[in-house]
Design a protein around this motif. Structure first.
Motif, PDB file in Angstrom:
ATOM      1  N   ASP A  89      29.632  36.904  48.105  1.00 13.87           N
ATOM      2  CA  ASP A  89      28.606  35.920  48.462  1.00 13.87           C
ATOM      3  C   ASP A  89      29.105  35.103  49.647  1.00 13.87           C
ATOM      4  O   ASP A  89      29.984  34.247  49.507  1.00 13.87           O
ATOM      5  N   GLU A  90      28.547  35.400  50.812  1.00 10.95           N
ATOM      6  CA  GLU A  90      29.029  34.779  52.047  1.00 10.95           C
ATOM      7  C   GLU A  90      28.760  33.282  52.061  1.00 10.95           C
ATOM      8  O   GLU A  90      29.585  32.495  52.551  1.00 10.95           O
ATOM      9  N   ARG A  91      27.626  32.847  51.536  1.00 11.81           N
ATOM     10  CA  ARG A  91      27.271  31.423  51.597  1.00 11.81           C
ATOM     11  C   ARG A  91      28.268  30.552  50.844  1.00 11.81           C
ATOM     12  O   ARG A  91      28.689  29.504  51.331  1.00 11.81           O
ATOM     13  N   SER A  92      28.667  30.975  49.654  1.00 12.52           N
ATOM     14  CA  SER A  92      29.619  30.182  48.866  1.00 12.52           C
ATOM     15  C   SER A  92      31.065  30.554  49.150  1.00 12.52           C
ATOM     16  O   SER A  92      31.983  29.885  48.665  1.00 12.52           O
ATOM     17  N   GLY A  93      31.281  31.631  49.904  1.00  8.45           N
ATOM     18  CA  GLY A  93      32.650  32.053  50.212  1.00  8.45           C
ATOM     19  C   GLY A  93      33.391  32.604  49.010  1.00  8.45           C
ATOM     20  O   GLY A  93      34.616  32.479  48.935  1.00  8.45           O
ATOM     21  N   GLN A  94      32.659  33.240  48.083  1.00  9.49           N
ATOM     22  CA  GLN A  94      33.277  33.724  46.848  1.00  9.49           C
ATOM     23  C   GLN A  94      33.097  35.232  46.684  1.00  9.49           C
ATOM     24  O   GLN A  94      32.089  35.808  47.105  1.00  9.49           O
ATOM     25  N   LEU A  95      34.091  35.843  46.059  1.00  4.15           N
ATOM     26  CA  LEU A  95      34.022  37.249  45.686  1.00  4.15           C
ATOM     27  C   LEU A  95      34.114  37.328  44.161  1.00  4.15           C
ATOM     28  O   LEU A  95      35.090  36.881  43.566  1.00  4.15           O
ATOM     29  N   PHE A  96      33.083  37.890  43.555  1.00  2.73           N
ATOM     30  CA  PHE A  96      33.045  38.065  42.109  1.00  2.73           C
ATOM     31  C   PHE A  96      33.466  39.501  41.781  1.00  2.73           C
ATOM     32  O   PHE A  96      32.925  40.450  42.355  1.00  2.73           O
ATOM     33  N   ILE A  97      34.407  39.639  40.883  1.00  2.00           N
ATOM     34  CA  ILE A  97      34.956  40.944  40.524  1.00  2.00           C
ATOM     35  C   ILE A  97      34.720  41.191  39.042  1.00  2.00           C
ATOM     36  O   ILE A  97      35.130  40.383  38.201  1.00  2.00           O
ATOM     37  N   ALA A  98      34.054  42.305  38.729  1.00  2.66           N
ATOM     38  CA  ALA A  98      33.935  42.705  37.331  1.00  2.66           C
ATOM     39  C   ALA A  98      35.224  43.446  36.964  1.00  2.66           C
ATOM     40  O   ALA A  98      35.381  44.622  37.288  1.00  2.66           O
ATOM     41  N   ASP A  99      36.134  42.725  36.323  1.00  4.12           N
ATOM     42  CA  ASP A  99      37.409  43.309  35.876  1.00  4.12           C
ATOM     43  C   ASP A  99      37.126  44.019  34.550  1.00  4.12           C
ATOM     44  O   ASP A  99      37.509  43.550  33.469  1.00  4.12           O
ATOM     45  N   SER A 100      36.447  45.153  34.665  1.00  5.03           N
ATOM     46  CA  SER A 100      35.808  45.783  33.509  1.00  5.03           C
ATOM     47  C   SER A 100      36.784  46.127  32.399  1.00  5.03           C
ATOM     48  O   SER A 100      36.503  45.915  31.217  1.00  5.03           O
ATOM     49  N   GLY A 101      37.934  46.687  32.751  1.00  5.26           N
ATOM     50  CA  GLY A 101      38.897  47.070  31.733  1.00  5.26           C
ATOM     51  C   GLY A 101      39.527  45.905  31.019  1.00  5.26           C
ATOM     52  O   GLY A 101      40.035  46.056  29.902  1.00  5.26           O
ATOM     53  N   HIS A 102      39.489  44.734  31.649  1.00  3.63           N
ATOM     54  CA  HIS A 102      40.025  43.517  31.030  1.00  3.63           C
ATOM     55  C   HIS A 102      38.923  42.645  30.443  1.00  3.63           C
ATOM     56  O   HIS A 102      39.193  41.514  30.016  1.00  3.63           O
ATOM     57  N   ASN A 103      37.681  43.123  30.468  1.00  4.27           N
ATOM     58  CA  ASN A 103      36.560  42.434  29.815  1.00  4.27           C
ATOM     59  C   ASN A 103      36.383  40.993  30.310  1.00  4.27           C
ATOM     60  O   ASN A 103      36.215  40.064  29.518  1.00  4.27           O
ATOM     61  N   ARG A 104      36.390  40.831  31.630  1.00  2.00           N
ATOM     62  CA  ARG A 104      36.263  39.485  32.187  1.00  2.00           C
ATOM     63  C   ARG A 104      35.742  39.563  33.618  1.00  2.00           C
ATOM     64  O   ARG A 104      35.694  40.632  34.227  1.00  2.00           O
ATOM     65  N   ILE A 105      35.342  38.408  34.144  1.00  2.00           N
ATOM     66  CA  ILE A 105      34.904  38.277  35.528  1.00  2.00           C
ATOM     67  C   ILE A 105      35.942  37.431  36.262  1.00  2.00           C
ATOM     68  O   ILE A 105      36.306  36.343  35.793  1.00  2.00           O
ATOM     69  N   VAL A 106      36.377  37.912  37.404  1.00  2.00           N
ATOM     70  CA  VAL A 106      37.378  37.211  38.211  1.00  2.00           C
ATOM     71  C   VAL A 106      36.699  36.736  39.493  1.00  2.00           C
ATOM     72  O   VAL A 106      35.968  37.503  40.140  1.00  2.00           O
ATOM     73  N   VAL A 107      36.922  35.482  39.860  1.00  2.00           N
ATOM     74  CA  VAL A 107      36.330  34.912  41.072  1.00  2.00           C
ATOM     75  C   VAL A 107      37.458  34.514  42.022  1.00  2.00           C
ATOM     76  O   VAL A 107      38.360  33.767  41.634  1.00  2.00           O
ATOM     77  N   VAL A 108      37.412  35.034  43.249  1.00  2.00           N
ATOM     78  CA  VAL A 108      38.424  34.685  44.241  1.00  2.00           C
ATOM     79  C   VAL A 108      37.738  34.238  45.520  1.00  2.00           C
ATOM     80  O   VAL A 108      36.538  34.464  45.734  1.00  2.00           O
ATOM     81  N   SER A 109      38.509  33.597  46.377  1.00  2.00           N
ATOM     82  CA  SER A 109      37.996  33.109  47.654  1.00  2.00           C
ATOM     83  C   SER A 109      37.911  34.263  48.651  1.00  2.00           C
ATOM     84  O   SER A 109      38.848  35.062  48.783  1.00  2.00           O
ATOM     85  N   LEU A 110      36.778  34.333  49.375  1.00  2.00           N
ATOM     86  CA  LEU A 110      36.659  35.329  50.434  1.00  2.00           C
ATOM     87  C   LEU A 110      37.602  35.021  51.596  1.00  2.00           C
ATOM     88  O   LEU A 110      38.001  35.921  52.334  1.00  2.00           O
ATOM     89  N   GLN A 111      37.961  33.766  51.739  1.00  2.00           N
ATOM     90  CA  GLN A 111      38.767  33.362  52.890  1.00  2.00           C
ATOM     91  C   GLN A 111      40.211  33.819  52.777  1.00  2.00           C
ATOM     92  O   GLN A 111      40.762  34.400  53.710  1.00  2.00           O
ATOM     93  N   ASP A 112      40.828  33.575  51.612  1.00  2.00           N
ATOM     94  CA  ASP A 112      42.259  33.886  51.495  1.00  2.00           C
ATOM     95  C   ASP A 112      42.634  34.621  50.210  1.00  2.00           C
ATOM     96  O   ASP A 112      43.825  34.830  49.952  1.00  2.00           O
ATOM     97  N   GLY A 113      41.650  35.003  49.405  1.00  2.00           N
ATOM     98  CA  GLY A 113      41.958  35.729  48.180  1.00  2.00           C
ATOM     99  C   GLY A 113      42.499  34.874  47.055  1.00  2.00           C
ATOM    100  O   GLY A 113      42.969  35.408  46.040  1.00  2.00           O
ATOM    101  N   ALA A 114      42.446  33.543  47.212  1.00  2.00           N
ATOM    102  CA  ALA A 114      42.973  32.657  46.170  1.00  2.00           C
ATOM    103  C   ALA A 114      42.104  32.731  44.917  1.00  2.00           C
ATOM    104  O   ALA A 114      40.869  32.717  45.004  1.00  2.00           O
ATOM    105  N   LEU A 115      42.741  32.796  43.778  1.00  2.00           N
ATOM    106  CA  LEU A 115      42.025  32.854  42.506  1.00  2.00           C
ATOM    107  C   LEU A 115      41.330  31.525  42.239  1.00  2.00           C
ATOM    108  O   LEU A 115      41.944  30.465  42.295  1.00  2.00           O
ATOM    109  N   LYS A 116      40.020  31.583  41.926  1.00  2.00           N
ATOM    110  CA  LYS A 116      39.255  30.370  41.659  1.00  2.00           C
ATOM    111  C   LYS A 116      38.889  30.238  40.187  1.00  2.00           C
ATOM    112  O   LYS A 116      38.957  29.155  39.626  1.00  2.00           O
ATOM    113  N   GLU A 117      38.464  31.325  39.551  1.00  2.00           N
ATOM    114  CA  GLU A 117      38.045  31.262  38.157  1.00  2.00           C
ATOM    115  C   GLU A 117      38.342  32.588  37.459  1.00  2.00           C
ATOM    116  O   GLU A 117      38.311  33.652  38.083  1.00  2.00           O
ATOM    117  N   VAL A 118      38.601  32.498  36.172  1.00  2.00           N
ATOM    118  CA  VAL A 118      38.618  33.655  35.291  1.00  2.00           C
ATOM    119  C   VAL A 118      37.612  33.363  34.183  1.00  2.00           C
ATOM    120  O   VAL A 118      37.747  32.372  33.457  1.00  2.00           O
TER     121      VAL A 118
END
Length: 529
Positions: A89-118
């Protein structure tokens, strides 16, 4: 056990015509039944019970457990596991990842890859609640409206709503039961769904690639009503008006605002459905239901192999041609599809000649194509102009360790070591694989305990950070006892910190105080790549 039947020998010998096909064999090696498709479990359950009733009294059933070790247990845990989809999502600068094998959603920054949410505990299950409590079961596609993330919780057969302001996960559609036939729709929370695989949002309507029943559905977010949109439910590749068309396991979906475009996986095709409710379904790329291959060119003559992902961008569709290990680009103006990235071989190579391993999802933001490289357990990033590919480096990995429920530490029982009373040195000697190093972005740590607690003094309460190997740390031994070591090791390729692994180790070391003992306690382990 899994057989790679690449030449379709087993397929032919058992007379399979579709996948999945399940064959039932009796204790004497005779084939007694076979079924294809979904919805096979209830009849097979009855058939298995009948076989048991017949053969058990004769003593023909061997119940000796098979000594099998899962492939996943032979390899170190990755930071991600089989990521199925990505959403940039370019507007919010976020990348949402379906970490399917770990049964969770991972959110990182598009700018530097910093972890924002699990989002999600990582434990497989179905539970609404806070980000830390919620449970998913192999989630896949996502859609974001700027405030709320919608998630196709595939194997729970529901659509979840992730509220970032309240940090809560709730269910907006589905009951948690899998639809066995073709439901007509109704109130969203009262209607059974079947393997929702991907989502796209158009206004207040969420369109769903409903892979399990070979249809596209729509969820009216204002009225909370869910219903079929395209496809009769029959598994086939048949173009017609929306309700009469036949689809085959649609697994990826996108839009240009006028039409829906979807990856119809079982027919290995790329198709379109009009957003006009009186419109039609049209095949853009691919042949009949079981026509597949790796052929570029004019759409209907070209071939894909089980594509799972698609995204629209500036007049083109970028397709995750999953089983061909490629990313392809379809030009809507010329109706031609060409290989964009990958050479067809399975691998993990960055640069100008990249390779992939069954990529499942694609998304675009800021001139970059983000790829869920599923079997490589990685997210790849391609520059749309230069086509150069890099593997995403996620920063803050210590917060992204594999879920505790999935961690199976290796336990090393060490023979008793004789030591002098008083000051001794604990030496931890880990051998990393050639070409690997400790990950500087996620500190490894050793925690030391003693049983009884009075046996050893000077134990660091917060553990010891492992910056270099071997690790040396002082202890004071008082009496006989057992030293308990717990290590969390993050390591990665020396030249590619984006590809990282996690390993949990436990040592149990009996200590015997002896006047002729040593001044050193040693723990060792050889890590595998």
């Amino acid at each position: 056990p899994v057989v790679n039947d690449r030449d379709m020998i087993v397929w032919s010998l058992y007379g399979a015509r579709a996948w999945p096909t399940v064959v039932l064999i009796d204790p004497n090696g005779k084939v007694v039944g076979a079924m294809s498709g979904e919805g096979i479990y209830e009849p097979f359950d009855r058939a298995i019970q009948e076989l048991i009733a017949k053969h058990d009294p004769r003593g023909e059933i061997d119940r000796t457990p098979l000594q099998l070790k899962l492939e996943r247990d032979k390899a170190p845990r990755g930071i991600l596991e089989f990521p199925g989809k990505v959403l940039a999502d370019e507007r919010s600068g976020q990348l949402f990842i379906a970490d399917s094998g770990h049964n969770r959603i991972v959110v990182v920054s598009l700018q530097d890859g910093a972890l924002k949410e699990v989002i999600g505990s990582g434990e497989e299950g179905y539970r609404d609640g806070s980000f830390e409590e919620a449970q998913f079961r192999h989630p896949q596609g996502m859609a974001y409206d700027g405030k709320v993330l919608y998630v196709a919780d595939t194997e729970n057969h529901v659509i979840r709503r992730v509220d970032f302001a309240r940090r809560q996960v709730t269910t907006v559609a589905g009951t948690g039961r899998q639809a066995r036939y073709w439901p007509s729709g109704g109130p969203a929370r009262e209607t059974d769904l079947s393997s929702p695989w991907d989502l796209v949002l158009v206004g207040d309507t969420l369109y769903i690639a409903m892979a399990g029943i070979h249809q596209l559905w729509k969820l009216d977010l204002r009225r909370n009503v869910v219903e079929p949109y395209a496809g009769s439910g029959r598994e086939a590749r048949f173009d017609s008006y929306l309700p009469q068309a036949a689809l085959a396991q649609p697994s990826g979906i996108t839009t240009d605002g006028k039409r829906l475009y979807f990856a119809d996986s079982e027919s290995s095709s790329l198709r379109a459905a009009d957003l006009n409710p009186n419109g039609q379904v049209e095949t853009l790329v691919g042949g009949d239901l079981f026509d597949f291959g790796d052929i570029d060119g004019e759409g209907r003559r070209a071939r894909l192999q089980h594509p799972l992902g698609v995204v629209y961008h500036e007049g083109s569709l970028y397709v995750a041609d999953t089983y061909n290990n490629k990313i392809k680009r379809y030009d809507l103006a010329t109706a031609r599809i060409e290989t964009f990235l990958g050479d067809g071989t399975a691998g993990l190579r960055d640069g100008d000649r990249p390779t992939f391993d069954e990529p499942g999802g694609v998304s675009i933001a800021g001139g970059k194509l983000y790829i869920a490289d599923t079997n490589n357990h990685a997210i790849r990033v391609a520059d749309l102009r230069t086509k150069r590919v890099e593997t995403l480096t996620i920063r803050g990995l210590e917060k992204l360790r594999p879920p505790q429920a999935l961690i199976r530490p290796d336990v090393i029982q060490v023979q008793a070591q004789r030591v002098l009373p008083g000051e001794v040195e604990l030496v931890l000697n880990l051998s990393l694989p050639e070409g690997y190093k400790l990950n500087p972005l996620a500190p490894s740590r050793l925690r030391v305990q003693a049983s009884p607690a009075t046996a050893v003094d000077g134990l660091p309460k917060e553990g010891v950070v492992i910056n270099a190997l071997p690790l040396r740390t002082p202890l004071r031994v008082q009496t006989d006892g057992e030293l308990l070591l717990d290590a969390e090791i993050y390591y990665c390729q020396s030249e590619k910190e984006a590809l990282c692994y996690f390993k949990q180790l436990q040592w149990r070391i009996p200590l015997r105080v002896d006047a002729s003992g040593a001044r050193q306690v040693t723990a060792e382990y050889v890590l595998r790549p």
